[in-house]
Design a protein around this motif. Structure first.
Motif, PDB file in Angstrom:
ATOM      1  N   ARG A 116     -11.205  17.723   4.995  1.00  0.00           N
ATOM      2  CA  ARG A 116      -9.986  16.950   5.167  1.00  0.00           C
ATOM      3  C   ARG A 116      -9.036  17.273   4.016  1.00  0.00           C
ATOM      4  O   ARG A 116      -9.450  17.361   2.856  1.00  0.00           O
ATOM      5  CB  ARG A 116     -10.308  15.457   5.181  1.00  0.00           C
ATOM      6  N   GLU A 117      -7.752  17.439   4.345  1.00  0.00           N
ATOM      7  CA  GLU A 117      -6.782  17.792   3.319  1.00  0.00           C
ATOM      8  C   GLU A 117      -5.571  16.863   3.368  1.00  0.00           C
ATOM      9  O   GLU A 117      -5.198  16.346   4.428  1.00  0.00           O
ATOM     10  CB  GLU A 117      -6.315  19.243   3.484  1.00  0.00           C
ATOM     11  N   PHE A 118      -4.957  16.710   2.209  1.00  0.00           N
ATOM     12  CA  PHE A 118      -3.764  15.899   2.080  1.00  0.00           C
ATOM     13  C   PHE A 118      -2.579  16.586   2.761  1.00  0.00           C
ATOM     14  O   PHE A 118      -2.419  17.808   2.654  1.00  0.00           O
ATOM     15  CB  PHE A 118      -3.465  15.687   0.588  1.00  0.00           C
ATOM     16  N   VAL A 119      -1.743  15.781   3.447  1.00  0.00           N
ATOM     17  CA  VAL A 119      -0.547  16.316   4.091  1.00  0.00           C
ATOM     18  C   VAL A 119       0.717  15.764   3.426  1.00  0.00           C
ATOM     19  O   VAL A 119       1.588  16.511   3.011  1.00  0.00           O
ATOM     20  CB  VAL A 119      -0.532  15.974   5.595  1.00  0.00           C
ATOM     21  N   ALA A 120       0.808  14.428   3.345  1.00  0.00           N
ATOM     22  CA  ALA A 120       2.020  13.815   2.809  1.00  0.00           C
ATOM     23  C   ALA A 120       1.727  12.383   2.390  1.00  0.00           C
ATOM     24  O   ALA A 120       0.804  11.755   2.911  1.00  0.00           O
ATOM     25  CB  ALA A 120       3.139  13.832   3.840  1.00  0.00           C
ATOM     26  N   SER A 121       2.535  11.868   1.461  1.00  0.00           N
ATOM     27  CA  SER A 121       2.405  10.475   1.047  1.00  0.00           C
ATOM     28  C   SER A 121       3.774   9.888   0.784  1.00  0.00           C
ATOM     29  O   SER A 121       4.762  10.609   0.588  1.00  0.00           O
ATOM     30  CB  SER A 121       1.524  10.343  -0.200  1.00  0.00           C
ATOM     31  N   TYR A 176       0.817  -1.203   0.000  1.00  0.00           N
ATOM     32  CA  TYR A 176       0.000   0.000   0.000  1.00  0.00           C
ATOM     33  C   TYR A 176       0.858   1.262   0.000  1.00  0.00           C
ATOM     34  O   TYR A 176       1.836   1.367   0.732  1.00  0.00           O
ATOM     35  CB  TYR A 176      -0.917   0.045   1.222  1.00  0.00           C
ATOM     36  N   PHE A 177       0.450   2.208  -0.841  1.00  0.00           N
ATOM     37  CA  PHE A 177       0.956   3.564  -0.692  1.00  0.00           C
ATOM     38  C   PHE A 177       0.327   4.111   0.602  1.00  0.00           C
ATOM     39  O   PHE A 177      -0.849   3.882   0.881  1.00  0.00           O
ATOM     40  CB  PHE A 177       0.539   4.434  -1.880  1.00  0.00           C
ATOM     41  N   MET A 178       1.125   4.842   1.358  1.00  0.00           N
ATOM     42  CA  MET A 178       0.641   5.345   2.645  1.00  0.00           C
ATOM     43  C   MET A 178       0.667   6.863   2.665  1.00  0.00           C
ATOM     44  O   MET A 178       1.495   7.492   1.987  1.00  0.00           O
ATOM     45  CB  MET A 178       1.500   4.805   3.787  1.00  0.00           C
ATOM     46  N   GLY A 179      -0.226   7.433   3.460  1.00  0.00           N
ATOM     47  CA  GLY A 179      -0.278   8.884   3.518  1.00  0.00           C
ATOM     48  C   GLY A 179      -0.857   9.396   4.816  1.00  0.00           C
ATOM     49  O   GLY A 179      -1.412   8.634   5.621  1.00  0.00           O
ATOM     50  N   TRP A 180      -0.701  10.670   5.008  1.00  0.00           N
ATOM     51  CA  TRP A 180      -1.302  11.394   6.136  1.00  0.00           C
ATOM     52  C   TRP A 180      -2.202  12.497   5.599  1.00  0.00           C
ATOM     53  O   TRP A 180      -1.846  13.190   4.635  1.00  0.00           O
ATOM     54  CB  TRP A 180      -0.225  12.017   7.019  1.00  0.00           C
ATOM     55  N   PHE A 181      -3.349  12.637   6.235  1.00  0.00           N
ATOM     56  CA  PHE A 181      -4.290  13.700   5.953  1.00  0.00           C
ATOM     57  C   PHE A 181      -4.608  14.396   7.268  1.00  0.00           C
ATOM     58  O   PHE A 181      -4.318  13.877   8.348  1.00  0.00           O
ATOM     59  CB  PHE A 181      -5.583  13.133   5.343  1.00  0.00           C
ATOM     60  N   ARG A 182      -5.225  15.560   7.183  1.00  0.00           N
ATOM     61  CA  ARG A 182      -5.650  16.244   8.403  1.00  0.00           C
ATOM     62  C   ARG A 182      -6.941  16.997   8.149  1.00  0.00           C
ATOM     63  O   ARG A 182      -7.256  17.366   7.017  1.00  0.00           O
ATOM     64  CB  ARG A 182      -4.566  17.196   8.902  1.00  0.00           C
ATOM     65  N   GLN A 183      -7.673  17.200   9.240  1.00  0.00           N
ATOM     66  CA  GLN A 183      -8.925  17.943   9.160  1.00  0.00           C
ATOM     67  C   GLN A 183      -9.021  18.884  10.340  1.00  0.00           C
ATOM     68  O   GLN A 183      -9.067  18.442  11.497  1.00  0.00           O
ATOM     69  CB  GLN A 183     -10.125  17.004   9.126  1.00  0.00           C
ATOM     70  N   ALA A 184      -9.029  20.167  10.035  1.00  0.00           N
ATOM     71  CA  ALA A 184      -9.183  21.197  11.058  1.00  0.00           C
ATOM     72  C   ALA A 184     -10.662  21.465  11.275  1.00  0.00           C
ATOM     73  O   ALA A 184     -11.487  21.199  10.386  1.00  0.00           O
ATOM     74  CB  ALA A 184      -8.456  22.458  10.615  1.00  0.00           C
ATOM     75  N   PRO A 185     -11.022  22.007  12.438  1.00  0.00           N
ATOM     76  CA  PRO A 185     -12.440  22.298  12.709  1.00  0.00           C
ATOM     77  C   PRO A 185     -13.055  23.189  11.645  1.00  0.00           C
ATOM     78  O   PRO A 185     -12.491  24.229  11.280  1.00  0.00           O
ATOM     79  CB  PRO A 185     -12.378  22.996  14.066  1.00  0.00           C
ATOM     80  N   GLY A 186     -14.188  22.770  11.117  1.00  0.00           N
ATOM     81  CA  GLY A 186     -14.891  23.568  10.128  1.00  0.00           C
ATOM     82  C   GLY A 186     -14.319  23.528   8.730  1.00  0.00           C
ATOM     83  O   GLY A 186     -14.776  24.252   7.844  1.00  0.00           O
TER      84      GLY A 186
END
Length: 118
Positions: free
Chosen positions: A44-49, A31-41
């Protein structure tokens, strides 16, 4: 594959945190792996892969030069080293796994909260 993220917490601006994501199952290295994040309001956005072997990485412009993604296939672990943290990095961080592209990851971790105080 099941994913479980950890390592979040409260840190002052300029500080560092290291997120970890442990995977279950025998196919982590496929699997390709990644990190995403979601701030209040916010969405969700991509961070790194990172690619299958860990030899290639990709970052969102907002974290480039401050965050480092890595993986250990033998330990079935994914990491995100976050340095020079800013208040705008405050979000719930999710690890994810995909066979194809990142438009629709195959698996998500449960998320870990990162809060950066000013």
């Amino acid at each position: 594959v099941q994913l479980q993220a950890s390592g979040g917490g409260l840190v002052q601006a300029g500080g560092s945190l290291r997120l970890s994501c442990v995977a279950s199952g025998r196919t982590f290295s496929t699997y390709f792996m990644g990190w995403f994040r979601q701030a209040p309001g916010k969405e969700r956005e991509f961070v790194a892969s990172i690619n299958l072997s860990g030899s290639s990485t990709y970052y969102a412009d907002s974290v480039k030069g401050r965050f480092t993604i890595s993986r250990d296939n033998a330990k079935k672990m994914l990491y995100l080293q976050m340095n020079s943290l800013k208040p705008e990095d405050t979000a719930v961080y999710y690890c994810a796994a995909t066979v194809g592209g990142w438009a629709s990851p195959d698996y998500w971790g449960q998320g870990t909260q990162v809060t950066v105080s000013s």
